[in-house]
Design a protein around this motif. Structure first.
Motif, PDB file in Angstrom:
ATOM      1  N   ASP A  30      20.715  51.499  57.386  1.00  0.00           N
ATOM      2  CA  ASP A  30      20.454  52.617  58.291  1.00  0.00           C
ATOM      3  C   ASP A  30      21.595  53.630  58.324  1.00  0.00           C
ATOM      4  O   ASP A  30      21.527  54.614  59.059  1.00  0.00           O
ATOM      5  N   LEU A  31      22.657  53.412  57.535  1.00  0.00           N
ATOM      6  CA  LEU A  31      23.782  54.348  57.499  1.00  0.00           C
ATOM      7  C   LEU A  31      23.564  55.405  56.423  1.00  0.00           C
ATOM      8  O   LEU A  31      22.823  55.179  55.456  1.00  0.00           O
ATOM      9  N   PRO A  32      24.202  56.575  56.558  1.00  0.00           N
ATOM     10  CA  PRO A  32      24.137  57.575  55.488  1.00  0.00           C
ATOM     11  C   PRO A  32      24.689  57.002  54.187  1.00  0.00           C
ATOM     12  O   PRO A  32      25.478  56.049  54.207  1.00  0.00           O
ATOM     13  N   PRO A  33      24.301  57.562  53.041  1.00  0.00           N
ATOM     14  CA  PRO A  33      24.790  57.045  51.756  1.00  0.00           C
ATOM     15  C   PRO A  33      26.287  57.257  51.614  1.00  0.00           C
ATOM     16  O   PRO A  33      26.920  57.974  52.397  1.00  0.00           O
ATOM     17  N   GLY A  34      26.850  56.654  50.594  1.00  0.00           N
ATOM     18  CA  GLY A  34      28.277  56.793  50.337  1.00  0.00           C
ATOM     19  C   GLY A  34      28.657  56.079  49.068  1.00  0.00           C
ATOM     20  O   GLY A  34      27.809  55.483  48.395  1.00  0.00           O
ATOM     21  N   SER A  68      28.821  58.250  54.509  1.00  0.00           N
ATOM     22  CA  SER A  68      29.558  57.227  55.254  1.00  0.00           C
ATOM     23  C   SER A  68      30.548  56.519  54.342  1.00  0.00           C
ATOM     24  O   SER A  68      30.338  56.399  53.131  1.00  0.00           O
ATOM     25  N   LEU A  69      31.644  56.079  54.940  1.00  0.00           N
ATOM     26  CA  LEU A  69      32.652  55.267  54.261  1.00  0.00           C
ATOM     27  C   LEU A  69      32.822  53.977  55.050  1.00  0.00           C
ATOM     28  O   LEU A  69      32.937  54.012  56.279  1.00  0.00           O
ATOM     29  N   LYS A  70      32.819  52.860  54.383  1.00  0.00           N
ATOM     30  CA  LYS A  70      33.038  51.582  55.040  1.00  0.00           C
ATOM     31  C   LYS A  70      34.522  51.261  55.004  1.00  0.00           C
ATOM     32  O   LYS A  70      35.133  51.157  53.948  1.00  0.00           O
ATOM     33  N   MET A  71      35.108  51.133  56.195  1.00  0.00           N
ATOM     34  CA  MET A  71      36.532  50.844  56.328  1.00  0.00           C
ATOM     35  C   MET A  71      36.674  49.412  56.829  1.00  0.00           C
ATOM     36  O   MET A  71      36.910  49.175  58.017  1.00  0.00           O
ATOM     37  N   GLY A  72      36.474  48.445  55.935  1.00  0.00           N
ATOM     38  CA  GLY A  72      36.447  47.054  56.357  1.00  0.00           C
ATOM     39  C   GLY A  72      35.250  46.835  57.276  1.00  0.00           C
ATOM     40  O   GLY A  72      34.118  47.185  56.928  1.00  0.00           O
ATOM     41  N   PRO A  73      35.479  46.313  58.490  1.00  0.00           N
ATOM     42  CA  PRO A  73      34.370  46.129  59.421  1.00  0.00           C
ATOM     43  C   PRO A  73      33.919  47.421  60.089  1.00  0.00           C
ATOM     44  O   PRO A  73      32.866  47.474  60.713  1.00  0.00           O
ATOM     45  N   VAL A  78      31.338  61.034  57.607  1.00  0.00           N
ATOM     46  CA  VAL A  78      32.036  62.249  57.182  1.00  0.00           C
ATOM     47  C   VAL A  78      31.056  63.419  57.179  1.00  0.00           C
ATOM     48  O   VAL A  78      29.995  63.353  56.560  1.00  0.00           O
ATOM     49  N   LEU A  79      31.418  64.495  57.906  1.00  0.00           N
ATOM     50  CA  LEU A  79      30.598  65.706  57.984  1.00  0.00           C
ATOM     51  C   LEU A  79      31.239  66.776  57.103  1.00  0.00           C
ATOM     52  O   LEU A  79      32.439  67.034  57.224  1.00  0.00           O
ATOM     53  N   ASN A  80      30.442  67.433  56.277  1.00  0.00           N
ATOM     54  CA  ASN A  80      31.000  68.335  55.274  1.00  0.00           C
ATOM     55  C   ASN A  80      30.563  69.790  55.397  1.00  0.00           C
ATOM     56  O   ASN A  80      31.007  70.614  54.601  1.00  0.00           O
ATOM     57  N   THR A  81      29.707  70.111  56.339  1.00  0.00           N
ATOM     58  CA  THR A  81      29.259  71.490  56.482  1.00  0.00           C
ATOM     59  C   THR A  81      29.314  71.904  57.946  1.00  0.00           C
ATOM     60  O   THR A  81      29.200  71.060  58.842  1.00  0.00           O
ATOM     61  N   PRO A  82      29.496  73.211  58.218  1.00  0.00           N
ATOM     62  CA  PRO A  82      29.452  73.681  59.608  1.00  0.00           C
ATOM     63  C   PRO A  82      28.143  73.319  60.298  1.00  0.00           C
ATOM     64  O   PRO A  82      28.131  73.021  61.496  1.00  0.00           O
ATOM     65  N   ARG A  83      27.051  73.340  59.551  1.00  0.00           N
ATOM     66  CA  ARG A  83      25.743  73.003  60.141  1.00  0.00           C
ATOM     67  C   ARG A  83      25.734  71.565  60.655  1.00  0.00           C
ATOM     68  O   ARG A  83      25.267  71.297  61.776  1.00  0.00           O
ATOM     69  N   ALA A  84      26.266  70.642  59.865  1.00  0.00           N
ATOM     70  CA  ALA A  84      26.304  69.242  60.291  1.00  0.00           C
ATOM     71  C   ALA A  84      27.230  69.048  61.485  1.00  0.00           C
ATOM     72  O   ALA A  84      26.927  68.283  62.411  1.00  0.00           O
ATOM     73  N   VAL A  85      28.351  69.755  61.482  1.00  0.00           N
ATOM     74  CA  VAL A  85      29.296  69.653  62.596  1.00  0.00           C
ATOM     75  C   VAL A  85      28.657  70.152  63.884  1.00  0.00           C
ATOM     76  O   VAL A  85      28.748  69.510  64.936  1.00  0.00           O
ATOM     77  N   ARG A  86      27.996  71.316  63.811  1.00  0.00           N
ATOM     78  CA  ARG A  86      27.349  71.863  65.011  1.00  0.00           C
ATOM     79  C   ARG A  86      26.246  70.933  65.515  1.00  0.00           C
ATOM     80  O   ARG A  86      26.109  70.708  66.721  1.00  0.00           O
ATOM     81  N   LYS A  87      25.482  70.410  64.587  1.00  0.00           N
ATOM     82  CA  LYS A  87      24.338  69.577  64.965  1.00  0.00           C
ATOM     83  C   LYS A  87      24.774  68.285  65.654  1.00  0.00           C
ATOM     84  O   LYS A  87      24.161  67.859  66.639  1.00  0.00           O
ATOM     85  N   LEU A  88      25.847  67.660  65.162  1.00  0.00           N
ATOM     86  CA  LEU A  88      26.245  66.351  65.683  1.00  0.00           C
ATOM     87  C   LEU A  88      27.356  66.422  66.733  1.00  0.00           C
ATOM     88  O   LEU A  88      27.331  65.665  67.699  1.00  0.00           O
TER      89      LEU A  88
END
Length: 366
Positions: A30-34, A68-73, A78-88
């Protein structure tokens, strides 16, 4: 019978533990790809130790505006566009406005750095101080300071153009010091501004992804003895130097208030509201420090980048000069109200307002 039950219980517990550990580092469906993960570490082994933004950009091209990045547990989105930042982060701020813990920042700044403040009451107090006192009206009242500092900047650039890098740093920092603490910086070399940027260079280097061990993902690393954990000595040195600088300026404001020599700077007004905001003396110091951190680097990097762009594109510089000559002429300096009549200048400023990481890349090494 009891022995059999005990053995069965032990087997179940061990099996559950093995299953949980074996799932560490893997990305849930269910997580975003990475990027591909490995057991336990996830993507930790892939984190670069310098120029992380280049790798993040590479991943963005491969996995999209949200990955998404998995940092151990743990998991980083990671948001890469202004649109994604505004939305979330804007539209859903009620559920996304918290900050992840950062052990290094916490032990260095006692938890008072606004970018990582965890206790909600601390973050709300800091935000309230800034929002109530850094109003548009207050900013307009500080225009004479900006104009005076800009006059010295123009003089310095004319007299020593090769030193533009530090001239701009002095200008941006002196504006903030004047507004926040009621003192200015007439020169860069040997000043507290130079000391600040020395501290910030080390502070920023340590906060780059991949430089520090994953202290928040693998908390047991915090207990490694200092002889094998160089970051502990570095954090102590940064903390000592930051506090000496920040609290020295706060003490200067306090003495001025005690001696009835006020100049109505920002931190004097914060002093007056200390009881109203229920702030400890330590919070006062870090509020002043945060003003420096927020204003020194951002403004100076933008102006340095703008100068480099204008030199690289002389035709843009020539057209901008023509617009300024048409609206302002050669007999006076620009005023704030001139800005509405200078759409090309407005466009240049917006064009130069690229993400901070790119500005740092383009001005790196100067």
């Amino acid at each position: 019978m009891l022995l059999e039950l005990f053995i069965a219980l032990v087997v179940v517990v061990l099996f559950s533990y093995i299953m949980r550990v074996s799932a560490l580092g893997f990305r849930r469906p269910d997580l975003p790809p990475g990027p591909p993960t490995v057991p336990i570490l996830g993507n930790l082994h892939m984190m670069p130790k310098s120029h992380a933004y280049l790798k993040f950009t590479e991943w963005a091209k491969a996995y999209g505006e949200i990955y998404s990045l998995k940092m151990g547990p743990g998991t980083a989105i990671v948001l890469n566009t202004p649109r994604a930042v505004r939305k979330l982060l804007h539209a859903r701020s009620a559920t996304t406005s918290n900050r992840p813990p950062n052990h290094f920042i916490h032990i260095t700044s006692s938890g008072y750095n606004v970018g990582s403040a965890q206790p909600e009451n601390i973050w709300k107090t800091i935000r309230r101080v800034f929002s109530e006192m850094l109003t548009r009206e207050a900013c307009m009242n500080n225009l004479p300071i900006q104009k005076a500092e800009a006059t010295q900047l123009m003089h310095d650039l004319v007299m020593q153009p090769e030193g533009f890098y530090t001239h701009v740093r002095r200008y941006a920092s002196s504006v903030v010091l004047s507004v926040a603490f009621g003192i200015r910086c007439p020169r860069y070399e040997g000043s507290l501004v130079e000391e600040f940027f020395d501290i910030q260079r080390e502070w920023g280097r340590m906060l780059e992804p991949g430089v520090l061990p994953p202290l928040d993902t693998l908390p047991f690393l915090r207990y490694v003895p200092e002889r094998w954990a160089s970051w502990k000595g570095i954090s102590k040195d940064i903390r000592r130097r930051q506090r000496k600088l920040y609290f020295g300026l706060i003490e200067l404001c306090g003495r001025r208030i005690k001696d009835d020599r006020r100049n109505n700077c920002f931190m004097e007004n914060v002093f007056d509201r200390q009881e109203q905001y229920n702030m400890k003396d330590e919070m006062l110091g870090y509020i002043g420090g945060m003003l420096m951190e927020a204003g020194f680097d951002t403004t100076s990097i933008f102006l340095q980048f703008l100068i480099l762009c204008l030199v690289a594109f002389p035709e843009v510089q020539a057209r901008a000069q023509k617009d300024i000559d048409r609206v302002i002429g050669r007999d006076r300096s620009p005023r704030f109200e001139d800005f509405d009549n200078l759409p090309y200048i407005d466009a240049i400023i917006k064009e130069a307002s690229v993400p901070g990481s790119l500005r740092r890349q383009l001005t790196h090494g100067l």
